[in-house]
Design a protein around this motif. Structure first.
Motif, PDB file in Angstrom:
ATOM      1  N   SER A 148      49.868 -86.951  74.933  1.00 49.11           N
ATOM      2  CA  SER A 148      50.161 -88.276  75.467  1.00 49.11           C
ATOM      3  C   SER A 148      48.868 -88.845  76.024  1.00 49.11           C
ATOM      4  O   SER A 148      48.060 -88.117  76.608  1.00 49.11           O
ATOM      5  N   ARG A 192      53.007 -91.288  73.644  1.00 46.11           N
ATOM      6  CA  ARG A 192      52.666 -90.268  72.653  1.00 46.11           C
ATOM      7  C   ARG A 192      51.547 -90.799  71.751  1.00 46.11           C
ATOM      8  O   ARG A 192      51.635 -91.889  71.214  1.00 46.11           O
ATOM      9  N   TRP A 219      52.121 -93.833  80.033  1.00 49.99           N
ATOM     10  CA  TRP A 219      51.744 -92.746  79.127  1.00 49.99           C
ATOM     11  C   TRP A 219      52.549 -92.888  77.843  1.00 49.99           C
ATOM     12  O   TRP A 219      53.745 -93.189  77.878  1.00 49.99           O
ATOM     13  N   HIS A 246      52.038 -83.555  75.494  1.00 49.35           N
ATOM     14  CA  HIS A 246      53.304 -84.294  75.512  1.00 49.35           C
ATOM     15  C   HIS A 246      54.407 -83.391  76.058  1.00 49.35           C
ATOM     16  O   HIS A 246      54.483 -82.209  75.722  1.00 49.35           O
ATOM     17  N   ASP A 265      60.973 -88.806  72.910  1.00 48.49           N
ATOM     18  CA  ASP A 265      60.158 -89.560  73.856  1.00 48.49           C
ATOM     19  C   ASP A 265      60.811 -89.798  75.210  1.00 48.49           C
ATOM     20  O   ASP A 265      60.261 -90.520  76.038  1.00 48.49           O
TER      21      ASP A 265
END
Length: 234
Positions: free
Chosen positions: A226, A194, A192, A218, A104
């Motif tokens: 996302s 996931r 934003w 993503h 991430d």
């Protein structure tokens, strides 16, 4: 009922009873405060799982029917907005994030290690960093990136150290960051996340963010999406 189950039930019930009592005292004067106490009691169940597991492994930690909290899991954090001379804190957090949550966060360890002091200091021209400290140690961070519309910054790189997750530090960071945005005439904050990161989405939702309907691949895996969320700071 097993020792594990009893420990978990006793711990969680004790916390909820305390929250109920405090909420009753404040209900007539501050309904928002009582609501936050109830949410805090509900959110502590994850920490109760950890404590019960620890007690089940080490029964000697049971005393008088009460289970001990895991070390470092209680108490509020100090939230502070960093200044350029604290650039090393951002560097250390970047290295930690790269190790713990590579899916991430865009910058890997190699990029963070190569980044110079001058580059870290330059980040402060466009990024506000809010860091949570527990016993002097950074345990969480949020950042606001100023883009084309300075009144709608983007929240980025939200991180809480794995050893304190479930202790409410994410909510503290959200509250401090959004309060700063309101005080500086921002009209909204966007981010934003996931799509399958339910823990993060729940954190954002309970702090006033809602999906806008926008989505994109993503960055680390085109097979994932996302989604954009927005808080209108009302």
């Amino acid at each position: 009922m097993s020792g594990w189950s009893r420990a978990k039930a006793q711990l969680l019930q004790g916390v909820k009873n305390m929250a109920d009592s405090l909420a009753h005292l404040h209900r007539k004067t501050n309904s928002d405060f009582s609501g936050r106490l109830r949410r805090a009691a509900d959110e502590v169940s994850g920490t109760a799982d950890e404590a019960a597991a620890k007690v089940a492994t080490h029964p000697s930690q049971l005393s008088g029917g009460a289970a001990a909290w895991p070390a470092g899991s209680t108490g509020p954090a100090e939230i502070r907005r960093l200044v350029p001379d604290e650039w090393r804190i951002n560097r250390d957090i970047a290295l930690t994030m790269a190790d713990h949550d590579p899916l991430d966060f865009r910058s890997g360890r190699s990029a963070a290690e190569k980044k110079t002091e001058q580059e870290f200091r330059a980040d402060f021209d466009r990024l506000e960093s809010f860091v949570a400290f527990r016993d002097g140690r950074p345990v969480g961070r949020t950042r606001l990136l100023s883009g084309d519309d300075p009144r709608t910054p983007e929240m980025k790189a939200v991180w809480v150290s794995p050893d304190v997750r479930g202790a409410g530090i994410g909510d503290q960071l959200m509250a401090a960051t959004l309060a700063w945005a309101r005080d500086h005439d921002c009209s909204a904050v966007v981010l934003w996340v996931r799509e399958n990161n339910e823990h993060a989405k729940n954190l954002y939702s309970r702090n006033g963010f809602h999906p806008t309907g926008a989505a994109r691949p993503h960055f680390s895996d085109p097979g994932l999406r996302s989604i954009e969320m927005r808080n209108d700071l009302v």
